[in-house]
Scaffold this motif. Structure first.
Motif, short mmCIF file in Angstrom:
data_model
loop_
_atom_site.label_atom_id
_atom_site.label_comp_id
_atom_site.label_asym_id
_atom_site.label_seq_id
_atom_site.Cartn_x
_atom_site.Cartn_y
_atom_site.Cartn_z
N GLN A 85 0.83 -1.20 0.00
CA GLN A 85 0.00 0.00 0.00
C GLN A 85 0.87 1.26 0.00
O GLN A 85 0.52 2.26 -0.64
N GLY A 86 2.00 1.22 0.69
CA GLY A 86 2.93 2.34 0.65
C GLY A 86 3.45 2.58 -0.76
O GLY A 86 3.62 3.74 -1.18
N MET A 87 3.69 1.53 -1.49
CA MET A 87 4.13 1.67 -2.88
C MET A 87 3.03 2.28 -3.73
O MET A 87 3.29 3.14 -4.60
N PHE A 88 1.80 1.87 -3.48
CA PHE A 88 0.69 2.47 -4.23
C PHE A 88 0.50 3.94 -3.85
O PHE A 88 0.13 4.76 -4.70
N ARG A 89 0.74 4.27 -2.60
CA ARG A 89 0.66 5.69 -2.20
C ARG A 89 1.66 6.52 -3.00
O ARG A 89 1.36 7.64 -3.43
N PHE A 90 2.84 5.96 -3.17
CA PHE A 90 3.86 6.65 -3.97
C PHE A 90 3.37 6.85 -5.40
O PHE A 90 3.45 7.96 -5.95
N GLU A 91 2.87 5.79 -6.02
CA GLU A 91 2.43 5.89 -7.42
C GLU A 91 1.28 6.88 -7.58
O GLU A 91 1.25 7.65 -8.54
N GLN A 92 0.36 6.84 -6.64
CA GLN A 92 -0.77 7.77 -6.70
C GLN A 92 -0.30 9.22 -6.56
O GLN A 92 -0.70 10.10 -7.33
N ALA A 93 0.55 9.46 -5.56
CA ALA A 93 1.04 10.82 -5.32
C ALA A 93 1.93 11.30 -6.46
O ALA A 93 1.92 12.49 -6.82
N LEU A 94 2.72 10.38 -7.03
CA LEU A 94 3.57 10.76 -8.17
C LEU A 94 2.71 11.21 -9.34
O LEU A 94 2.98 12.25 -9.96
N ALA A 146 -4.19 -1.64 -2.35
CA ALA A 146 -3.56 -2.96 -2.25
C ALA A 146 -4.59 -4.09 -2.19
O ALA A 146 -4.31 -5.22 -2.62
N GLN A 147 -5.78 -3.79 -1.70
CA GLN A 147 -6.80 -4.84 -1.57
C GLN A 147 -7.30 -5.35 -2.92
O GLN A 147 -7.92 -6.41 -3.01
N LEU A 148 -7.02 -4.60 -3.98
CA LEU A 148 -7.46 -5.00 -5.31
C LEU A 148 -6.52 -6.01 -5.96
O LEU A 148 -6.83 -6.54 -7.04
#
Length: 463
Positions: free
Chosen positions: A26-35, A59-61
């Motif tokens: 989920q932290g990695m997805f936060r990065f991608e979203q914010a980027l 991440a749940q997806l």
């Protein structure tokens, strides 16, 4: 990150959750979203693409075990994650899928996700440190006047104050809080460098994107990408290791003072805590055991961090990956030790009577140095040392207390007999009072306690 049942035994569910597989992903997805959001605001990608990416950064997806399995073939968890993110975005908006992970690299997303997790881990550690330090300061204040044996080289030495001893446990914890905060301030930085650390794809907008991205994630913007410049990051990990060592020191003293033959301290009991499967009488110091086990594991993890610093060129091969695997273990051990000691000291039993009896059981021998120094004023230091040394041998041989032998020995010594009248002899025997003997430690503790309380309070002011 999955942990074995034995890891779980030595840490906390809270810290396991911080570095859990789903949390890191989920932290990695936060990065991608914010980027994507930052790049859209700077006009590098369409706003619609940023919205499409944000809509599936959950991440749940995703099948996290499948991502982890794929990462072994790909060489990085980020590669299958970005691939699956791109595929999922394309299901809803094919054109937007082209802008996933635009201009970034695998290490950017993984490092930043670990920074986000580490920030949360440090908050748990700091809260645990605050609680333990407050408990120890209160314990020290209660026992400033309590005499206890000081022990050197595992042997009885002199009398000290239990409060002073407790402050010796507390001070390193407060220093650790200060140094962890300082190290975190330098190490918790955004990682954003692109393929070789130049952000070439983002062109002139790179700095603006980095600032927007860092602001969204609540992180500092690094002076430059730190893909293979791991000094500040490793220093933070080493501070965690030093803290765990300090916790191990406290656990060592607690376990020794809780030994049945010593019996000066005892951990809380009841509800099966500290019991034995074979011996009903046992009261095992399980909190000290957990802290000691955590401290025993930590040096290897710290050494591994140092060993991974020689990373090749602009992207490390093997050493960065080893560092990632070692990193959570430091926090797992530190928080496990902290929680264990908070449990122990939260219900600690202090047997001051036993402390006194342990002093008395030594037949006054621990007061020999003070007696020798006082007698040196009458007969000189060499003669006084020889006199007291002989007196201690006699006390051991006859099983008598040094103070009881003293009047008789003084009368038998020609020079001392002339100098030691009843008043002087009473003054000499007063040296054997444990409360008086703890006076120097008591004065030190009384002076040091307000300083440490002020230091502890300063952390709240900083926030």
């Amino acid at each position: 990150m999955s942990v074995s049942i034995f890891d779980s035994f030595l840490t906390t569910t809270d810290m396991i959750a911080v570095f859990d597989d789903a949390a890191i992903v989920q932290g990695m997805f936060r990065f991608e979203q914010a980027l994507a959001a930052a790049q859209a605001e700077e006009g590098l990608i369409p706003a619609a693409a940023a919205r499409a990416i944000a809509g599936v950064c959950n991440a749940q997806l995703y099948d996290i075990p499948a991502l982890i399995a794929a990462s072994r073939r790909a060489g990085s968890l980020a590669i299958p994650l970005v691939k699956e993110l791109t595929r999922t975005v394309a299901l809803y908006d094919k054109d937007s899928a082209a802008f996933v992970h635009w201009g970034s690299t695998s290490q950017d997303v993984v490092d930043t996700a670990l920074v986000l997790a580490t920030r949360e881990a440090l908050q748990l550690v700091d809260a645990g440190l605050a609680r333990l330090a407050d408990t120890l300061l209160a314990l020290a204040e209660t026992h400033v006047d309590t005499p206890v044996l000081a022990r050197t080289l595992m042997q009885p030495a002199q009398v000290t104050s239990f409060g002073w001893k407790v402050l010796g446990w507390t001070a390193p914890l407060l220093r650790a809080r200060e140094r962890l905060r300082g190290a975190a301030g330098r190490a918790l930085q955004l990682q954003l460098g692109g393929a070789v650390g130049t952000l070439a794809v983002m062109g002139d907008e790179a700095d603006a994107v980095a600032h927007r991205l860092a602001n969204e994630l609540g992180l500092k913007v690094a002076d430059a990408p730190w893909h293979t410049q791991r000094d500040e990051w490793v220093r933070l990990g080493l501070e965690v290791a030093v803290l765990t060592g300090s916790l191990g020191k406290i656990a060592t003293d607690l376990s020794l003072m809780a030994q049945g033959e010593i019996g000066e301290l005892a951990e809380p009991s009841g509800n099966g805590r500290g019991g034995s499967s074979a011996m009903p009488h046992k009261r095992n110091p399980v909190s000290a055991m957990i802290a000691l086990a955590a401290a025993a594991r930590t040096p290897q993890h710290a050494a591994s961090l140092l060993n991974t610093m020689g990373q090749q060129h602009e992207r490390g091969l093997g050493n960065w990956q080893a560092e990632l695997a070692e990193w959570p273990q430091l926090f797992i051990s530190a928080h496990g030790a902290l929680q264990a000691l908070n449990d122990a000291f939260g219900g600690l039993a202090v047997d001051s009577g036993r402390m006194g009896r342990n002093i008395d059981a030594l037949q006054g021998l621990i007061f020999a140095e003070a007696l020798s120094i006082r007698l040196a004023g009458f007969i000189g230091r060499p003669a006084a040392h020889e006199f007291v040394e002989g007196l201690t041998r006699r006390a051991v041989a006859e099983g008598r207390h040094l103070a009881d032998l003293l009047p008789e020995a003084v009368r038998e010594h020609d020079t001392l007999r002339e100098h030691c009248d009843a008043s002087a002899l009473a003054s000499l025997q007063a040296l054997f009072d444990p409360v008086a003997a703890a006076g120097a430690a008591r004065r030190l503790a009384t002076r040091r306690l307000p300083q440490l309380r002020e230091q502890a309070a300063s952390f709240s002011k900083d926030h």
